[in-house]
Design an enzyme around this catalytic site. Sequence first.
Site, PDB file in Angstrom:
ATOM      1  N   ASP A  94      -8.189  69.724 -45.759  1.00  0.00           N
ATOM      2  CA  ASP A  94      -9.575  70.152 -45.949  1.00  0.00           C
ATOM      3  C   ASP A  94     -10.608  69.076 -45.649  1.00  0.00           C
ATOM      4  O   ASP A  94     -11.686  69.057 -46.219  1.00  0.00           O
ATOM      5  CB  ASP A  94      -9.730  70.620 -47.402  1.00  0.00           C
ATOM      6  N   GLU A 116      -0.854  73.114 -45.436  1.00  0.00           N
ATOM      7  CA  GLU A 116      -1.479  73.115 -46.774  1.00  0.00           C
ATOM      8  C   GLU A 116      -2.633  74.117 -46.814  1.00  0.00           C
ATOM      9  O   GLU A 116      -3.765  73.800 -47.192  1.00  0.00           O
ATOM     10  CB  GLU A 116      -1.962  71.731 -47.184  1.00  0.00           C
ATOM     11  N   GLU A 130     -14.825  69.809 -49.287  1.00  0.00           N
ATOM     12  CA  GLU A 130     -13.459  70.253 -48.978  1.00  0.00           C
ATOM     13  C   GLU A 130     -13.255  71.763 -49.106  1.00  0.00           C
ATOM     14  O   GLU A 130     -12.556  72.361 -48.302  1.00  0.00           O
ATOM     15  CB  GLU A 130     -12.437  69.528 -49.870  1.00  0.00           C
ATOM     16  N   HIS A 207     -12.535  59.151 -56.344  1.00  0.00           N
ATOM     17  CA  HIS A 207     -13.399  58.944 -55.181  1.00  0.00           C
ATOM     18  C   HIS A 207     -14.190  60.175 -54.734  1.00  0.00           C
ATOM     19  O   HIS A 207     -15.063  60.087 -53.887  1.00  0.00           O
ATOM     20  CB  HIS A 207     -12.559  58.498 -53.984  1.00  0.00           C
ATOM     21  N   ARG A 209     -16.654  63.161 -53.773  1.00  0.00           N
ATOM     22  CA  ARG A 209     -18.111  63.163 -53.666  1.00  0.00           C
ATOM     23  C   ARG A 209     -18.804  63.784 -54.874  1.00  0.00           C
ATOM     24  O   ARG A 209     -19.847  63.308 -55.323  1.00  0.00           O
ATOM     25  CB  ARG A 209     -18.542  63.907 -52.396  1.00  0.00           C
ATOM     26  N   HIS A 240     -11.253  53.108 -53.846  1.00  0.00           N
ATOM     27  CA  HIS A 240     -11.511  53.669 -52.507  1.00  0.00           C
ATOM     28  C   HIS A 240     -12.555  52.823 -51.777  1.00  0.00           C
ATOM     29  O   HIS A 240     -13.452  52.267 -52.407  1.00  0.00           O
ATOM     30  CB  HIS A 240     -12.009  55.105 -52.711  1.00  0.00           C
TER      31      HIS A 240
END
Length: 369
Positions: A94, A116, A130, A207, A209, A240
């Site tokens: 994604d 996936e 995503e 990490h 968003r 990250h």
Amino acid sequence: MKTAMIFGTRPEAIKMAPLYIKMKENGIDVKVIATAQHREMLDQVLELFEIKPDYDLNIMKKNQSLPELTSRLLIAIDEILKIEKFDYVLVQGDTTSSFVGSLTAFYNKIPVGHVEAGLRTNDIYNPFPEEMNRRLTGTIALHHFASTQKAKENLLKENVEEKNIIVTGNTVIDALLWVKQNKNKDIEKIKEKYNIKNKKFILVTMHRRENWGKPIENVMKAIKRYLHENEEMYIVFPVHLNPVVRESVYKILGNEEKAILIDPVEYLEFIALMDSSHYIMTDSGGIQEEAPTLGKPTLVLRKTTERPEAIEAGTAKLIGTEEETVYQAMKELETEQYTKMSKASNPFGDGKASERIIEFLKEEFNGQK
Ligand code: UD1
Ligand code: UDP
């Protein structure tokens, strides 16, 4: 059947690597187009699995915006698809690389297989971007390789034809088992090098968003409080490389002696860390899938999840990002809940997902190589 695999972030590379290795073993003509959306984090994975991309778009720029990344990727991938004339394109998951990879394939009228497929939270802003990336990829894809039955059901609800949905398990388990099988001595060496065998630590990653800013800071505060109250407990946190994430984490935990903050580690090293940890706190998707194979309870630092299987199986707990709730969840793991969570079985697969994808493709394309 001339196939392109398009990927560019660390988790995509981890999840595509075992499929690539198996396709090569089966004599399938497959080429890798690495977008390098993650430069350093991708290279570590490619090296471990000994994969040399046929094309490297080197697209990463520090702090790039989503529209900038999307538009540059579209042009760069298109140039390659125009030269190579692929019969099939495989994308994973994604990310912006997977969505734009599938869109460019569509513009070139090349069928797409989505590895996936079918993960959904049904909230387009959670996780962002995503959830939209995977829905759009799912709309474009012809074949949908779903990790679980639940993912298949999500796709059926969206009217995807059943014959095009193949439940395979998640290739991340293939990757994890491949590394454990082929590199186990190295894993043990890493544990010795870090002297982590006898330390009690929680492994942390964060990490996403939608967690930037306050949510990350809340969690860091909860961890700080817990560490102050529990002398024997450490955290190890590979932070990250995203500068926004780093700022929040270092601001709160930067000077804490028992918070060991490091740069993202190579996959091999990360497996050693997962294996030696007491438990894991994360907002990552892949880690939730790997942790149960290693018997590690996972506290999921998110409001929603597209992986309810882990929660239902009892290997993970969705705890959100409020300071008090996170702190209480850490305290609860001092009880018998810990043993229960560490003994639950892995709902995400048995390490044979790549094999199943290849079997399907061979049948579908009538033994063409
Ligand atoms: C990306 C994916 C996300 C996936 C995550 C896995 C998108 C929009 N996001 O998020 O879906 O879950 O990867 O980790 O596709 N950076 C480096 N070196 C690296 C990697 C990142 O310096 O090797 C820094 C750069 O400043 C870069 C920033 O991190 O601009 C953000 O990277 P980006 O790929 O845009 O987003 P992620 O947050 O990593
Ligand atoms: N990982 C790694 N090094 C690290 C942190 C994570 O190799 O320092 C691996 C982890 O084992 C998992 C994957 O990276 O396979 C998860 O990546 P990430 O959390 O970036 O993405 P997501 O799974 O959320 O898409």
